[in-house]
Design a protein around this motif. Structure first.
Motif, PDB file in Angstrom:
ATOM      1  N   VAL A   3       1.922   7.665   4.546  1.00  0.00           N
ATOM      2  CA  VAL A   3       2.021   6.837   3.351  1.00  0.00           C
ATOM      3  C   VAL A   3       2.691   5.520   3.711  1.00  0.00           C
ATOM      4  O   VAL A   3       3.743   5.499   4.328  1.00  0.00           O
ATOM      5  CB  VAL A   3       2.837   7.558   2.258  1.00  0.00           C
ATOM      6  N   THR A   5       4.346   2.253   2.114  1.00  0.00           N
ATOM      7  CA  THR A   5       4.892   1.610   0.932  1.00  0.00           C
ATOM      8  C   THR A   5       5.789   0.481   1.390  1.00  0.00           C
ATOM      9  O   THR A   5       6.020   0.310   2.583  1.00  0.00           O
ATOM     10  CB  THR A   5       5.710   2.605   0.082  1.00  0.00           C
ATOM     11  N   TRP A  16      -2.505   1.483  10.347  1.00  0.00           N
ATOM     12  CA  TRP A  16      -1.946   0.918   9.122  1.00  0.00           C
ATOM     13  C   TRP A  16      -2.957   0.111   8.334  1.00  0.00           C
ATOM     14  O   TRP A  16      -2.899   0.064   7.109  1.00  0.00           O
ATOM     15  CB  TRP A  16      -0.698   0.097   9.420  1.00  0.00           C
ATOM     16  N   GLN A  19      -4.955   2.496   6.203  1.00  0.00           N
ATOM     17  CA  GLN A  19      -4.077   3.020   5.155  1.00  0.00           C
ATOM     18  C   GLN A  19      -3.837   1.955   4.081  1.00  0.00           C
ATOM     19  O   GLN A  19      -3.840   2.241   2.899  1.00  0.00           O
ATOM     20  CB  GLN A  19      -2.745   3.442   5.763  1.00  0.00           C
ATOM     21  N   TRP A  20      -3.608   0.738   4.516  1.00  0.00           N
ATOM     22  CA  TRP A  20      -3.356  -0.356   3.583  1.00  0.00           C
ATOM     23  C   TRP A  20      -4.579  -0.595   2.700  1.00  0.00           C
ATOM     24  O   TRP A  20      -4.439  -0.767   1.490  1.00  0.00           O
ATOM     25  CB  TRP A  20      -2.992  -1.618   4.373  1.00  0.00           C
ATOM     26  N   THR A  22      -6.867   1.580   1.882  1.00  0.00           N
ATOM     27  CA  THR A  22      -6.966   2.716   0.968  1.00  0.00           C
ATOM     28  C   THR A  22      -5.984   2.557  -0.185  1.00  0.00           C
ATOM     29  O   THR A  22      -6.344   2.743  -1.356  1.00  0.00           O
ATOM     30  CB  THR A  22      -6.691   4.038   1.720  1.00  0.00           C
ATOM     31  N   GLN A  23      -4.748   2.197   0.121  1.00  0.00           N
ATOM     32  CA  GLN A  23      -3.749   2.029  -0.938  1.00  0.00           C
ATOM     33  C   GLN A  23      -4.086   0.855  -1.843  1.00  0.00           C
ATOM     34  O   GLN A  23      -3.894   0.928  -3.056  1.00  0.00           O
ATOM     35  CB  GLN A  23      -2.368   1.848  -0.337  1.00  0.00           C
ATOM     36  N   ARG A  24      -4.610  -0.214  -1.294  1.00  0.00           N
ATOM     37  CA  ARG A  24      -5.021  -1.361  -2.113  1.00  0.00           C
ATOM     38  C   ARG A  24      -6.119  -0.939  -3.085  1.00  0.00           C
ATOM     39  O   ARG A  24      -6.091  -1.291  -4.262  1.00  0.00           O
ATOM     40  CB  ARG A  24      -5.496  -2.493  -1.195  1.00  0.00           C
ATOM     41  N   TYR A  25      -7.080  -0.168  -2.593  1.00  0.00           N
ATOM     42  CA  TYR A  25      -8.164   0.320  -3.442  1.00  0.00           C
ATOM     43  C   TYR A  25      -7.636   1.241  -4.541  1.00  0.00           C
ATOM     44  O   TYR A  25      -8.048   1.145  -5.695  1.00  0.00           O
ATOM     45  CB  TYR A  25      -9.219   1.030  -2.594  1.00  0.00           C
ATOM     46  N   GLU A  26      -6.701   2.108  -4.184  1.00  0.00           N
ATOM     47  CA  GLU A  26      -6.122   3.013  -5.180  1.00  0.00           C
ATOM     48  C   GLU A  26      -5.359   2.240  -6.257  1.00  0.00           C
ATOM     49  O   GLU A  26      -5.409   2.584  -7.430  1.00  0.00           O
ATOM     50  CB  GLU A  26      -5.226   4.042  -4.502  1.00  0.00           C
ATOM     51  N   ARG A  27      -4.668   1.171  -5.868  1.00  0.00           N
ATOM     52  CA  ARG A  27      -3.979   0.335  -6.856  1.00  0.00           C
ATOM     53  C   ARG A  27      -4.991  -0.349  -7.770  1.00  0.00           C
ATOM     54  O   ARG A  27      -4.771  -0.478  -8.981  1.00  0.00           O
ATOM     55  CB  ARG A  27      -3.089  -0.709  -6.158  1.00  0.00           C
ATOM     56  N   ASP A  30      -6.138   2.169 -10.294  1.00  0.00           N
ATOM     57  CA  ASP A  30      -5.099   2.353 -11.310  1.00  0.00           C
ATOM     58  C   ASP A  30      -5.144   1.215 -12.329  1.00  0.00           C
ATOM     59  O   ASP A  30      -5.036   1.443 -13.534  1.00  0.00           O
ATOM     60  CB  ASP A  30      -3.708   2.415 -10.684  1.00  0.00           C
TER      61      ASP A  30
END
Length: 81
Positions: A3, A5, A16, A19-20, A22-27, A30
């Motif tokens: 993860v 953050t 990274w 991962q970044w 993926t997290q950007r897409y998840e945000r 949301d």
């Protein structure tokens, strides 16, 4: 799963960038859900599109505002010096 953050940056060896992304897409998911799936006057497609345009314009204008603030600071420093 690793993860990433603000509080915990990945090590150099970690993937990274993936991962970044993926997290950007998840945000993004949301945010879309907040606008389109919530009830209230600040929800819905119109609110989403209005805020998207507002955010794009603000992001576009940000470097100009930053440059002006730097110029003000430099002028103040020269005045004091």
């Amino acid at each position: 799963m690793f993860v990433m953050t603000i509080e915990h940056a990945p090590t150099i060896e970690a993937d990274w960038q993936s991962q970044w992304r993926t997290q950007r897409y998840e945000r993004l998911l949301d945010t879309i859900s907040e606008y389109l799936c919530d009830d209230g006057k600040d929800s819905g497609a119109k609110a989403f599109l209005d805020d998207l345009v507002k955010g794009l314009k603000e992001t576009r204008d940000w470097p100009e505002r930053q440059t002006r603030e730097i110029d003000v600071a430099l002028e103040a420093i020269q005045y004091v010096s």
